[in-house]
Design an enzyme around this catalytic site. Structure first.
Site, mmCIF file in Angstrom:
data_model
loop_
_atom_site.group_PDB
_atom_site.id
_atom_site.type_symbol
_atom_site.label_atom_id
_atom_site.label_comp_id
_atom_site.label_asym_id
_atom_site.label_seq_id
_atom_site.Cartn_x
_atom_site.Cartn_y
_atom_site.Cartn_z
ATOM 1 N N ARG A 35 0.735 -1.196 0.038
ATOM 2 C CA ARG A 35 -0.041 0.079 -0.116
ATOM 3 C C ARG A 35 0.910 1.410 0.257
ATOM 4 O O ARG A 35 0.574 2.410 -0.334
ATOM 5 C CB ARG A 35 -1.013 0.006 1.149
ATOM 6 C CG ARG A 35 -2.192 -1.044 1.016
ATOM 7 C CD ARG A 35 -3.216 -1.076 2.065
ATOM 8 N NE ARG A 35 -4.306 -1.698 1.816
ATOM 9 C CZ ARG A 35 -5.294 -1.636 2.640
ATOM 10 N NH1 ARG A 35 -5.092 -1.222 3.850
ATOM 11 N NH2 ARG A 35 -6.477 -2.274 2.406
ATOM 12 N N LYS A 199 -16.463 -16.674 5.593
ATOM 13 C CA LYS A 199 -17.921 -16.676 6.030
ATOM 14 C C LYS A 199 -18.848 -16.305 4.486
ATOM 15 O O LYS A 199 -18.600 -15.685 3.967
ATOM 16 C CB LYS A 199 -18.402 -15.654 6.791
ATOM 17 C CG LYS A 199 -17.952 -15.683 8.296
ATOM 18 C CD LYS A 199 -18.249 -14.722 9.119
ATOM 19 C CE LYS A 199 -17.988 -14.729 10.456
ATOM 20 N NZ LYS A 199 -18.208 -13.652 11.337
ATOM 21 N N GLY A 355 -7.295 -9.020 1.403
ATOM 22 C CA GLY A 355 -5.983 -8.971 2.330
ATOM 23 C C GLY A 355 -5.510 -10.520 2.230
ATOM 24 O O GLY A 355 -4.377 -10.858 1.801
ATOM 25 N N GLY A 378 -12.350 -5.006 1.378
ATOM 26 C CA GLY A 378 -13.788 -4.449 1.227
ATOM 27 C C GLY A 378 -14.308 -3.435 0.198
ATOM 28 O O GLY A 378 -15.312 -3.462 -0.383
HETATM 29 C C1 3PG Z 1 -8.901 -2.010 5.012
HETATM 30 O O1 3PG Z 1 -7.735 -2.333 5.112
HETATM 31 O O2 3PG Z 1 -9.792 -2.747 5.115
HETATM 32 C C2 3PG Z 1 -9.104 -0.563 4.824
HETATM 33 O O3 3PG Z 1 -7.647 0.062 5.171
HETATM 34 C C3 3PG Z 1 -10.043 0.021 5.569
HETATM 35 O O4 3PG Z 1 -9.984 -0.219 7.227
HETATM 36 P P1 3PG Z 1 -11.346 -0.631 7.753
HETATM 37 O O5 3PG Z 1 -11.625 -1.856 7.327
HETATM 38 O O6 3PG Z 1 -10.632 -0.818 9.474
HETATM 39 O O7 3PG Z 1 -12.244 0.436 7.733
#
Ligand code: 3PG
Ligand code: MG
Length: 397
Positions: A35, A199, A355, A378
């Site tokens: 990132r 999930k 991730g 997300g």
């Molecule tokens: C992530 O890694 O999902 C983003 O940086 C957003 O973080 P968050 O899910 O804690 O909002």
């Protein structure tokens, strides 16, 4: 999408929202630079123009204000190294010190501010807090794709304090969206979406949405067992969301109605414990014995999934096939990664996001052999579901 390319930053100070929510080890060292590296082109463009940069970001999910563990001071060295220049830091993103430092920035200088989430106002999307942040610069640049699905003060609300000539996206944001469009608008066929993870409840929306576009949807990871249980299989003590059996069944029905191939694993690697030292076996996924749990897709499934992937022209991968962090349960995830690489080398377009799947592709040193690795998890899923994100709309509308 209007990017930093269209603005000359000479003599200007840019507030750049980045997503430096990076993993740290126990010694607070950055363990994955993706990132940070991804934001460098945007920062460099501004500096090269003769501008200065105020970097704002969150790190983790601090709940009680300033916390050592979540301090962005831990990443100063990593950012400086990637930028090949020293950077300044202020330990409070809206404190007097921060404003003193941002207002005295010279052309070519970079200031990193402390974790925005040390203020509850950030996640609440507080307008007063957003306005304060906006005072750090003349131009607002959003390059935080990974956080663009959050309507937070620094990602969304802040944009209203700049006119349209003074807001834009960074190169990373533009690249992410361009690559997502390749998958979402007119993908080359066949299009396979590989969805894994723990999930079903996290992935219902995305699976439904993908049925409008994908030819094949491959299911793996813990969520497979909810589908298997729903169709009457025995899943032993595998992960299973009993309150989502009807949802799983309706997804299967919908796929049939739409003529989409929804693939479930046929065999599974089972263990008697959630540990790499547990006893192992391989069995039919519908016949897992009591006391055993499925932790990876089995060898027949790997072959079947790999064949589908190799015959595809567009590939989207989100979520591992098993507990790939443990060597006994990594074959499925690794097999899928290898098949994606092979398809890519034969001309398929492949996009990996989330991730865990990104960690997997990095573990096998295959990141450079797929078409695009997203910095979003997300955010990526929500973009596919909604067609936009709050952080994008805030600048575009
Ligand atoms: C992530 O890694 O999902 C983003 O940086 C957003 O973080 P968050 O899910 O804690 O909002
Ligand atoms: Mg997240």
């Amino acid at each position: 999408m209007k990017t930093v390319e269209s603005i000359s930053f000479s003599g200007k100070r840019a507030v750049v929202r980045v997503d430096f929510n990076v993993p740290l080890n126990d010694q607070y060292q950055v363990t994955d630079l993706t990132r940070i590296t991804a934001a460098i082109p945007t920062i460099n463009k501004i500096l090269k123009d003769g501008g200065s940069v105020v970097l704002i970001s969150h790190l983790g999910r601090p709940k009680d204000g300033p916390t050592e563990k979540y301090s962005l001071k831990h990443i100063i060295d990593a950012v400086a190294k990637e930028l090949n220049t020293s950077i300044k830091f202020s330990d409070d993103c809206i404190g007097a010190d921060a404003f003193q430092k941002s207002s005295s920035l010279k052309a070519g200088e970079v200031l990193l501010l402390e974790n925005l989430r040390f203020y509850k106002e950030e996640e609440k999307g507080d307008v007063v807090f957003a306005e304060k942040l906006s005072k750090h610069g003349d131009v607002y640049v959003n390059d935080a794709f990974g956080t663009a699905h959050r309507a937070h003060a620094s990602t969304t609300i802040i944009a209203q304090f700049f006119d349209t000539a003074h807001t834009c996206f960074g190169f990373l944001m533009a690249g992410e969206v361009a690559n997502l469009k390749k998958v979402m608008d007119h993908p080359a066929k066949p299009f396979v979406a590989i969805i894994g993870g723990a999930k079903v409840s996290d992935k219902i929306m995305i699976i439904e949405k993908l049925m409008d576009r994908a030819d094949h949807i491959i299911i793996g990871g813990g969520m497979a067992f909810t589908f298997i249980k729903a169709v009457g299989g025995n899943v032993g003590k595998s992960l299973c969301e009993l309150d989502k059996l009807d949802v799983a069944l309706s997804l299967i029905t919908k796929a049939k109605e739409k003529g989409i191939h929804l693939h479930l694993p046929s065999d599974v690697v089972v263990a008697d414990n959630f540990s790499n030292d547990s006893r192992l076996n391989t069995c039919d996924i519908t016949q897992i014995e009591e006391g055993w749990m499925g932790l990876d897709i089995g060898p027949a499934t790997i072959i079947n999934y790999s064949n589908i992937i190799r015959e595809s022209k567009t590939i989207l991968w989100n979520g591992p096939m098993g507990v790939f962090e443990m060597s006994n349960f990594e074959a499925g995830t690794k097999g899928v990664a290898v098949a994606i690489v092979s398809a890519t080398s034969h001309g398929a377009y492949s996009l990996i996001g989330g991730g865990d799947s990104v960690a997997a592709i990095n573990k096998y040193n295959l990141a450079s052999k797929v078409s695009y690795v997203s910095t979003g998890g997300g955010a990526l899923l929500e973009y596919i579901e909604q067609g936009s994100l709050p952080g994008i709309s805030a600048i575009e509308e």
